[in-house]
Design a protein around this motif. Sequence first.
Motif, PDB file in Angstrom:
ATOM      1  N   LYS A 209     -26.266 -10.722   9.834  1.00  0.00           N
ATOM      2  CA  LYS A 209     -25.413 -11.539   8.955  1.00  0.00           C
ATOM      3  C   LYS A 209     -24.906 -10.736   7.761  1.00  0.00           C
ATOM      4  N   GLN A 210     -25.702  -9.774   7.281  1.00  0.00           N
ATOM      5  CA  GLN A 210     -25.277  -8.965   6.140  1.00  0.00           C
ATOM      6  C   GLN A 210     -24.054  -8.126   6.493  1.00  0.00           C
ATOM      7  N   ASP A 211     -23.927  -7.718   7.765  1.00  0.00           N
ATOM      8  CA  ASP A 211     -22.806  -6.888   8.181  1.00  0.00           C
ATOM      9  C   ASP A 211     -21.515  -7.678   8.297  1.00  0.00           C
ATOM     10  N   GLU A 212     -21.589  -8.982   8.359  1.00  0.00           N
ATOM     11  CA  GLU A 212     -20.393  -9.799   8.544  1.00  0.00           C
ATOM     12  C   GLU A 212     -19.706 -10.175   7.239  1.00  0.00           C
ATOM     13  N   ARG A 213     -20.250  -9.718   6.113  1.00  0.00           N
ATOM     14  CA  ARG A 213     -19.624 -10.048   4.847  1.00  0.00           C
ATOM     15  C   ARG A 213     -18.416  -9.160   4.596  1.00  0.00           C
ATOM     16  N   LEU A 214     -17.503  -9.642   3.769  1.00  0.00           N
ATOM     17  CA  LEU A 214     -16.341  -8.857   3.367  1.00  0.00           C
ATOM     18  C   LEU A 214     -16.549  -8.460   1.912  1.00  0.00           C
ATOM     19  N   ARG A 215     -17.014  -7.256   1.717  1.00  0.00           N
ATOM     20  CA  ARG A 215     -17.378  -6.796   0.386  1.00  0.00           C
ATOM     21  C   ARG A 215     -16.157  -6.320  -0.395  1.00  0.00           C
ATOM     22  N   LYS A 216     -16.328  -6.189  -1.690  1.00  0.00           N
ATOM     23  CA  LYS A 216     -15.267  -5.703  -2.564  1.00  0.00           C
ATOM     24  C   LYS A 216     -14.848  -4.292  -2.160  1.00  0.00           C
ATOM     25  N   SER A 217     -15.802  -3.468  -1.750  1.00  0.00           N
ATOM     26  CA  SER A 217     -15.479  -2.091  -1.372  1.00  0.00           C
ATOM     27  C   SER A 217     -14.637  -2.028  -0.095  1.00  0.00           C
ATOM     28  N   GLU A 218     -14.594  -3.112   0.676  1.00  0.00           N
ATOM     29  CA  GLU A 218     -13.812  -3.151   1.910  1.00  0.00           C
ATOM     30  C   GLU A 218     -12.393  -3.661   1.676  1.00  0.00           C
ATOM     31  N   ARG A 219     -12.085  -4.050   0.463  1.00  0.00           N
ATOM     32  CA  ARG A 219     -10.750  -4.544   0.150  1.00  0.00           C
ATOM     33  C   ARG A 219      -9.907  -3.420  -0.437  1.00  0.00           C
ATOM     34  N   LEU A 220      -8.679  -3.364  -0.030  1.00  0.00           N
ATOM     35  CA  LEU A 220      -7.756  -2.345  -0.500  1.00  0.00           C
ATOM     36  C   LEU A 220      -7.073  -2.875  -1.759  1.00  0.00           C
ATOM     37  N   CYS A 221      -7.514  -2.374  -2.925  1.00  0.00           N
ATOM     38  CA  CYS A 221      -7.008  -2.863  -4.208  1.00  0.00           C
ATOM     39  C   CYS A 221      -6.308  -1.780  -5.013  1.00  0.00           C
ATOM     40  N   SER A 222      -6.622  -0.537  -4.770  1.00  0.00           N
ATOM     41  CA  SER A 222      -6.114   0.574  -5.563  1.00  0.00           C
ATOM     42  C   SER A 222      -4.618   0.780  -5.318  1.00  0.00           C
ATOM     43  N   LYS A 223      -3.847   0.835  -6.394  1.00  0.00           N
ATOM     44  CA  LYS A 223      -2.410   1.034  -6.281  1.00  0.00           C
ATOM     45  C   LYS A 223      -2.096   2.380  -5.639  1.00  0.00           C
ATOM     46  N   LYS A 224      -2.914   3.400  -5.945  1.00  0.00           N
ATOM     47  CA  LYS A 224      -2.690   4.720  -5.366  1.00  0.00           C
ATOM     48  C   LYS A 224      -2.847   4.694  -3.845  1.00  0.00           C
ATOM     49  N   ARG A 225      -3.867   3.988  -3.381  1.00  0.00           N
ATOM     50  CA  ARG A 225      -4.087   3.929  -1.928  1.00  0.00           C
ATOM     51  C   ARG A 225      -3.045   3.059  -1.235  1.00  0.00           C
ATOM     52  N   ILE A 226      -2.604   1.996  -1.891  1.00  0.00           N
ATOM     53  CA  ILE A 226      -1.554   1.153  -1.314  1.00  0.00           C
ATOM     54  C   ILE A 226      -0.259   1.948  -1.211  1.00  0.00           C
ATOM     55  N   ASP A 227       0.068   2.723  -2.254  1.00  0.00           N
ATOM     56  CA  ASP A 227       1.251   3.585  -2.211  1.00  0.00           C
ATOM     57  C   ASP A 227       1.113   4.648  -1.127  1.00  0.00           C
ATOM     58  N   LEU A 228      -0.099   5.152  -0.936  1.00  0.00           N
ATOM     59  CA  LEU A 228      -0.343   6.130   0.116  1.00  0.00           C
ATOM     60  C   LEU A 228      -0.114   5.512   1.492  1.00  0.00           C
ATOM     61  N   LEU A 229      -0.512   4.247   1.643  1.00  0.00           N
ATOM     62  CA  LEU A 229      -0.346   3.555   2.920  1.00  0.00           C
ATOM     63  C   LEU A 229       1.122   3.273   3.221  1.00  0.00           C
ATOM     64  N   PHE A 230       1.862   2.767   2.231  1.00  0.00           N
ATOM     65  CA  PHE A 230       3.244   2.352   2.467  1.00  0.00           C
ATOM     66  C   PHE A 230       4.282   3.390   2.059  1.00  0.00           C
ATOM     67  N   GLY A 231       3.968   4.222   1.073  1.00  0.00           N
ATOM     68  CA  GLY A 231       4.971   5.098   0.485  1.00  0.00           C
ATOM     69  C   GLY A 231       5.377   6.260   1.360  1.00  0.00           C
ATOM     70  N   THR A 232       4.462   7.167   1.589  1.00  0.00           N
ATOM     71  CA  THR A 232       4.775   8.377   2.334  1.00  0.00           C
ATOM     72  C   THR A 232       4.707   8.117   3.833  1.00  0.00           C
ATOM     73  N   GLY A 233       5.207   9.057   4.605  1.00  0.00           N
ATOM     74  CA  GLY A 233       5.151   8.915   6.055  1.00  0.00           C
ATOM     75  C   GLY A 233       3.735   9.057   6.566  1.00  0.00           C
ATOM     76  N   GLY A 234       3.554   8.820   7.834  1.00  0.00           N
ATOM     77  CA  GLY A 234       2.237   8.972   8.432  1.00  0.00           C
ATOM     78  C   GLY A 234       1.558   7.663   8.764  1.00  0.00           C
ATOM     79  N   SER A 235       2.133   6.552   8.334  1.00  0.00           N
ATOM     80  CA  SER A 235       1.563   5.248   8.654  1.00  0.00           C
ATOM     81  C   SER A 235       2.067   4.785  10.012  1.00  0.00           C
ATOM     82  N   HIS A 236       1.249   3.984  10.663  1.00  0.00           N
ATOM     83  CA  HIS A 236       1.614   3.426  11.961  1.00  0.00           C
ATOM     84  C   HIS A 236       1.587   1.912  11.842  1.00  0.00           C
ATOM     85  N   ALA A 237       2.384   1.250  12.667  1.00  0.00           N
ATOM     86  CA  ALA A 237       2.429  -0.211  12.619  1.00  0.00           C
ATOM     87  C   ALA A 237       2.404  -0.759  14.036  1.00  0.00           C
ATOM     88  N   MET A 238       1.819  -1.941  14.162  1.00  0.00           N
ATOM     89  CA  MET A 238       1.852  -2.666  15.433  1.00  0.00           C
ATOM     90  C   MET A 238       1.912  -4.154  15.124  1.00  0.00           C
TER      91      MET A 238
END
Length: 141
Positions: free
Chosen positions: A3-32
């Motif tokens: 049951k402990q593994d099924e939680r959605l922790r804060k560390s599992e959420r994408l909140c950092s603006k730098k990482r969000i920009d990395l995901l959407f900004g530059t190339g290299g992302s994939h979508a489905m």
Amino acid sequence: MDKQDERLRKSERLCSKKRIDLLFGTGGSHAMTAFPLKAVYRLIDSVPASSSPDGDPETASVQMMVSVPKRHFRRAVKRNRVKRQIREAYRKHKHSVIRHMDGQAGKQLLIAFIWLSDELSDTAAVEQQVGSLLQRIGERV
């Protein structure tokens, strides 16, 4: 699965603006797409805990975020419902993608779920689509 593994922790959420920009900004992302959802993902090098931009000492190997555009649902109540459904489905099915990431040390997976439809869906349908997207992402990573 514990049951402990099924939680959605804060560390599992994408909140950092730098990482969000990395995901959407530059190339290299994939979508489905698995209608009514679209998943954008990117595999990046993991940042050591001491130089983490968030200051979070324990960063998960997979981080996710949910986006429901205002143009699809004008009322916040409906947007929040859809976000809750997606987060719950991710929480239940995240083990399929985490299992694939355990073999890749020094890597981190960023995932963004984007809602595409103008209509609400029942929870079972959303859960099925999120599960299929996570399974497909796990196979490609």
